[in-house]
Design a protein around this motif. Structure first.
Motif, PDB file in Angstrom:
ATOM      1  N   THR A 140       3.102  -2.559   8.454  1.00  0.00           N
ATOM      2  CA  THR A 140       1.744  -3.060   8.282  1.00  0.00           C
ATOM      3  C   THR A 140       1.687  -4.516   8.722  1.00  0.00           C
ATOM      4  OG1 THR A 140       2.057  -3.895   6.035  1.00  0.00           O
ATOM      5  CG2 THR A 140       1.436  -1.565   6.272  1.00  0.00           C
ATOM      6  N   ARG A 142       1.205  -8.544   7.977  1.00  0.00           N
ATOM      7  CA  ARG A 142       1.759  -9.408   6.943  1.00  0.00           C
ATOM      8  C   ARG A 142       0.609 -10.072   6.189  1.00  0.00           C
ATOM      9  NH1 ARG A 142       4.335  -9.867  11.519  1.00  0.00           N
ATOM     10  NH2 ARG A 142       3.124 -11.686  12.135  1.00  0.00           N
ATOM     11  N   ASN A 232       9.769  -3.408  -3.517  1.00  0.00           N
ATOM     12  CA  ASN A 232       9.281  -2.234  -4.225  1.00  0.00           C
ATOM     13  C   ASN A 232       9.409  -1.027  -3.301  1.00  0.00           C
ATOM     14  OD1 ASN A 232       8.663  -4.012  -6.204  1.00  0.00           O
ATOM     15  ND2 ASN A 232       6.449  -3.706  -6.168  1.00  0.00           N
ATOM     16  N   LYS A 233      10.185  -0.053  -3.729  1.00  0.00           N
ATOM     17  CA  LYS A 233      10.385   1.155  -2.925  1.00  0.00           C
ATOM     18  C   LYS A 233       9.727   2.325  -3.625  1.00  0.00           C
ATOM     19  CE  LYS A 233      14.550   2.961  -2.721  1.00  0.00           C
ATOM     20  NZ  LYS A 233      15.955   3.263  -2.298  1.00  0.00           N
ATOM     21  N   ASN A 255       8.339   4.392   1.322  1.00  0.00           N
ATOM     22  CA  ASN A 255       7.630   3.161   1.688  1.00  0.00           C
ATOM     23  C   ASN A 255       8.226   1.987   0.933  1.00  0.00           C
ATOM     24  OD1 ASN A 255       5.314   1.751   3.007  1.00  0.00           O
ATOM     25  ND2 ASN A 255       4.759   1.342   0.874  1.00  0.00           N
ATOM     26  N   SER A 257       7.697  -2.052   0.043  1.00  0.00           N
ATOM     27  CA  SER A 257       6.819  -3.213   0.024  1.00  0.00           C
ATOM     28  C   SER A 257       7.715  -4.428  -0.173  1.00  0.00           C
ATOM     29  CB  SER A 257       5.796  -3.118  -1.104  1.00  0.00           C
ATOM     30  OG  SER A 257       4.995  -4.283  -1.165  1.00  0.00           O
ATOM     31  N   TYR A 258       7.785  -5.270   0.860  1.00  0.00           N
ATOM     32  CA  TYR A 258       8.578  -6.499   0.786  1.00  0.00           C
ATOM     33  C   TYR A 258       7.657  -7.639   0.385  1.00  0.00           C
ATOM     34  CZ  TYR A 258      12.456  -4.097   3.038  1.00  0.00           C
ATOM     35  OH  TYR A 258      13.498  -3.235   3.326  1.00  0.00           O
ATOM     36  N   ASN A 259       8.029  -8.321  -0.698  1.00  0.00           N
ATOM     37  CA  ASN A 259       7.188  -9.366  -1.284  1.00  0.00           C
ATOM     38  C   ASN A 259       7.991 -10.656  -1.411  1.00  0.00           C
ATOM     39  OD1 ASN A 259       4.862  -7.438  -2.458  1.00  0.00           O
ATOM     40  ND2 ASN A 259       6.856  -6.517  -2.858  1.00  0.00           N
ATOM     41  N   TRP A 273       3.613 -10.710   1.973  1.00  0.00           N
ATOM     42  CA  TRP A 273       4.141  -9.354   1.900  1.00  0.00           C
ATOM     43  C   TRP A 273       3.888  -8.596   3.207  1.00  0.00           C
ATOM     44  CZ3 TRP A 273      -0.712 -10.497   0.143  1.00  0.00           C
ATOM     45  CH2 TRP A 273      -1.746  -9.692   0.592  1.00  0.00           C
ATOM     46  N   GLN A 275       4.475  -4.042   4.437  1.00  0.00           N
ATOM     47  CA  GLN A 275       4.988  -2.736   4.046  1.00  0.00           C
ATOM     48  C   GLN A 275       5.635  -2.039   5.231  1.00  0.00           C
ATOM     49  OE1 GLN A 275       1.092  -1.873   2.242  1.00  0.00           O
ATOM     50  NE2 GLN A 275       2.266  -1.011   0.562  1.00  0.00           N
ATOM     51  N   ARG A 277       7.361   1.790   6.341  1.00  0.00           N
ATOM     52  CA  ARG A 277       7.414   3.206   5.972  1.00  0.00           C
ATOM     53  C   ARG A 277       8.236   4.015   6.965  1.00  0.00           C
ATOM     54  NH1 ARG A 277       2.524   1.979   8.331  1.00  0.00           N
ATOM     55  NH2 ARG A 277       2.002   3.246  10.152  1.00  0.00           N
ATOM     56  N   ALA A 294      -3.107  -2.097  -0.241  1.00  0.00           N
ATOM     57  CA  ALA A 294      -2.185  -3.012  -0.910  1.00  0.00           C
ATOM     58  C   ALA A 294      -2.860  -4.347  -1.202  1.00  0.00           C
ATOM     59  CB  ALA A 294      -0.943  -3.224  -0.050  1.00  0.00           C
TER      60      ALA A 294
END
Length: 344
Positions: A140, A142, A232-233, A255, A257-259, A273, A275, A277, A294
């Motif tokens: 996605t 950023r 978050n996976k 998926n 989610s890198y934060n 962040w 994402q 997938r 998100a």
């Protein structure tokens, strides 16, 4: 609880690559004023945003030939923070006329800054993101948010799978998110709070993306790494086929989610962040919908966390912790240990 101390010998996101160009961009990070710019070749630079003469912000000056010229008396600094010109006294540059220069790395679409001992800055310490360049994985955009709360409230939130049942009713909530038991795994620099939730409908956010029908086995994997990186996976498999991350069926939807949380000061945080997938890699509409969903959810977090910060900063009565806070408390201890080790 609202300390202005942060782990410093580590990489933080200063901003997205597109946030920086060949103009002076001032940012407050780690209770410090820093100015960013790009050289003509695109290399990013970060300097202390204060001329050593009378502390006018260098961001009030201009760029000439990849150097920053102070807008007060023309003291000129290169990308290393060295003063290379003093127009009012040519040939006699003051020996103490220099500013701090911060190590930077540009990767994954972000500019990363090392606010600690520059001699310890090591590119290999930057987080590794598996499959980032794998064309079969979708990315996605950023995202970025300013959140008026201490960064540790955000890491608390990102180690709390249960809050989705109340805060994210139209996105990440779903059967089992309110009461299925949580597991905790701790490493030297990270804490993971996780659970598999068997045989339930997919969360509303994911129903439109998974490639199978019917009930699912769902994994919530909430991980935080020092200093303030959260991964978050989410895993969805057909009911009865989940439970083992290393033996997922071919139909599994995964998926990440890198934060990335960067402290501005004790009361403000920059939050970034994206994402990542394992399916629908080239579907731009899916990427757009995932990003928009998100973003909506993270703004729901923002609203809650800003109120939490205000309430906890001036509590009317003592607060308490619940069992679901165990992971967050362990992560805070890891952060405290890192700060203490750097102070030795």
């Amino acid at each position: 609880m609202f300390s202005g101390e942060y782990p410093r010998n580590c990489w933080y996101v200063a901003g997205r690559s597109e946030d920086f160009d060949q103009s002076l961009k001032p940012l407050r990070l780690f209770d410090e004023e820093i100015v960013f710019y790009r050289k003509a070749d695109g290399t990013a630079v970060a300097l202390e945003d204060a001329c050593p003469h009378r502390k006018l912000p260098l961001s009030k000056g201009k760029i000439e030939n990849d150097r920053v010229v102070c807008g007060y008396h023309g003291l000129t600094f290169d990308g290393t923070g060295t003063c290379v010109a003093a127009p009012t006294q040519e040939g006699a540059i003051p020996k103490r006329a220099r500013v701090t220069s911060y190590p930077l790395i540009e990767k994954y679409g972000f500019v990363w800054i090392w606010p600690g001992d520059r001699e310890k800055a090591d590119a290999s310490d930057l987080i590794d993101i598996p499959n980032y360049d794998n064309p079969s994985w979708g990315l996605t955009r950023r995202g970025a948010l300013d959140i008026a709360c201490n960064y540790l409230w955000i890491t608390d939130n990102l180690l709390d799978p249960s809050h989705v049942a109340w805060v994210h009713l139209t996105s990440f909530a779903g059967g089992g998110t309110d009461n299925v038991a949580l597991e905790i795994t701790e490493g030297e620099d990270r804490v993971v709070v996780w659970r598999w939730i068997p045989d339930r409908p997919a969360a509303p956010y994911y129903q439109q993306f998974i490639g199978f029908e019917g009930h699912c086995d769902r994994k919530q994997h909430y991980e935080c790494r020092v200093p303030s990186i959260a991964i978050n996976k989410s895993i969805y498999t057909p009911a009865g086929t989940g439970g083992d991350d290393d033996a997922l069926p071919a139909t599994a939807f995964v998926n990440f989610s890198y934060n990335f949380m960067t402290p501005v000061d004790a009361d403000h945080t920059l939050y970034f962040w994206f994402q990542h997938r394992n399916a629908l890699a080239d579907d731009e509409d899916v990427s757009r919908r995932m990003f928009e969903g998100a973003t909506m959810a993270f703004n729901e977090d923002k609203e809650v966390l800003e109120e939490v910060h205000r309430g906890m900063k001036a509590p009317r009565s003592p607060h308490l912790n619940l069992g679901l806070d165990a992971g967050a408390m362990r992560f805070r201890k890891l952060v405290e240990t890192r700060i203490a080790s750097e102070a030795k």
